[in-house]
Each structure stands twice: as structure tokens, then as C-alpha cells.
Design an enzyme around this catalytic site. Structure first.
Site, PDB file in Angstrom:
ATOM      1  CB  CYS A 263     -27.489  29.569  51.778  1.00 32.57           C
ATOM      2  SG  CYS A 263     -26.826  30.943  51.078  1.00 32.57           S
TER       3      CYS A 263
ATOM      4  CB  CYS B 217     -25.187  31.168  53.902  1.00 39.19           C
ATOM      5  SG  CYS B 217     -26.931  32.031  53.543  1.00 39.19           S
TER       6      CYS B 217
END
Length: 150
Positions: A76, A79
Site C-alpha cells: 500500500c 501506508c
């Protein structure tokens, strides 16, 4: 007779990143350099700690300080943007907040149980109960408020 014990204990239960044993650590004694009871390696709380289905609930339930959990995945992009912000927060708030990370790909049951619909999602807990959550990249200044410190 004077006691050498700290006047205000702040226990948390965390898993050793080396041998996976659960350890009870008193945040009031972090300067003593906590070590794992099994392997004697250092337990560092100045950075986010990986949590899994085996230990997340216990850690949240027994923590005497707010717990901030980052639900994330390695692939991600947002992230990855959030990771250094959380690292900085964990270091600045060592002993005041426990920062945990849960990989949603490796722990899908936890993601489902905590109703994670997007990542990154940060969930703050106090006294074992969820107090706040936010999804997406969050600025460092917001983390104090999220964890209930501001």
C-alpha cells in the site's frame, strides 16, 4: 522502609519481536531497558510493534496507556507514506502511547473484526475500548488528538 518500586506503574503486554513470547513491561521503568523474559533480547517501544491475532486483543486490553494501531499492508502506497510519520510519533511518545502495526494481508480476521475497510486505518484504544479512528494518510499533528493526548 523505602520502596524502590515506581510510584505509578504503567504496564503493557507486548510480544518479543525475536522469540514471540508475551512480556509484561512497565512503561514507568523504560530507562531500565526492558528485556524479553525468554530470550533476554531488548524490547524496544520507541517504534511501532508488529501485532497479530495471537496478541493484539491482549495488548489492547491490558495496556495502561492509549494504544494506537496502524492497520496496513506492505504493498500500500499511502501506508508507506504513513510509516515514517508513525515511527516519529512512536519515538516522541515512548512511554505515553503504545504504537502497534497490524498487517491486514497476514491478519485478515483482525481486519474484519475491527471493520477495516481501507488502509491505512489508524485506530486508537484506551482502557481496552476504541476511542477514535481515521483512514488514509494522517499528519503527525493529528496523531496526538487521535490517541486522546490533546
Amino acid at each position: 522502609m523505602a520502596s524502590s518500586a515506581p510510584a505509578h506503574r504503567r504496564p503493557v503486554t507486548v510480544r518479543c519481536p525475536f522469540c514471540s513470547r508475551l512480556n509484561r513491561v512497565d512503561l514507568a521503568r523504560l530507562a531500565d531497558g526492558p528485556r524479553c523474559a525468554e530470550c533476554s533480547r531488548p524490547i524496544r517501544l520507541d517504534r511501532p510493534i508488529q501485532a497479530t491475532e495471537a496478541d493484539l486483543d491482549e495488548t489492547i486490553r491490558t495496556a495502561s496507556v492509549p494504544v494506537l494501531v496502524d492497520f496496513y499492508a506492505d504493498w500500500c502506497g499511502p501506508c508507506k507514506v504513513m510509516a515514517p510519520i508513525l515511527d516519529d510519533f512512536a519515538q516522541a511518545k515512548t512511554g505515553e502511547v503504545l504504537v502497534l502495526k497490524v498487517d491486514t494481508d497476514r491478519n485478515p480476521v483482525l481486519a474484519g473484526r475491527h471493520d477495516i475497510r481501507g488502509i491505512p486505518t489508524l485506530v486508537a484504544f484506551r482502557s481496552g475500548k476504541e476511542i477514535r479512528r481515521v483512514s488514509g494518510v494522517t499528519q503527525r499533528a493529528m496523531l496526538d488528538s487521535l490517541a486522546g493526548l490533546a
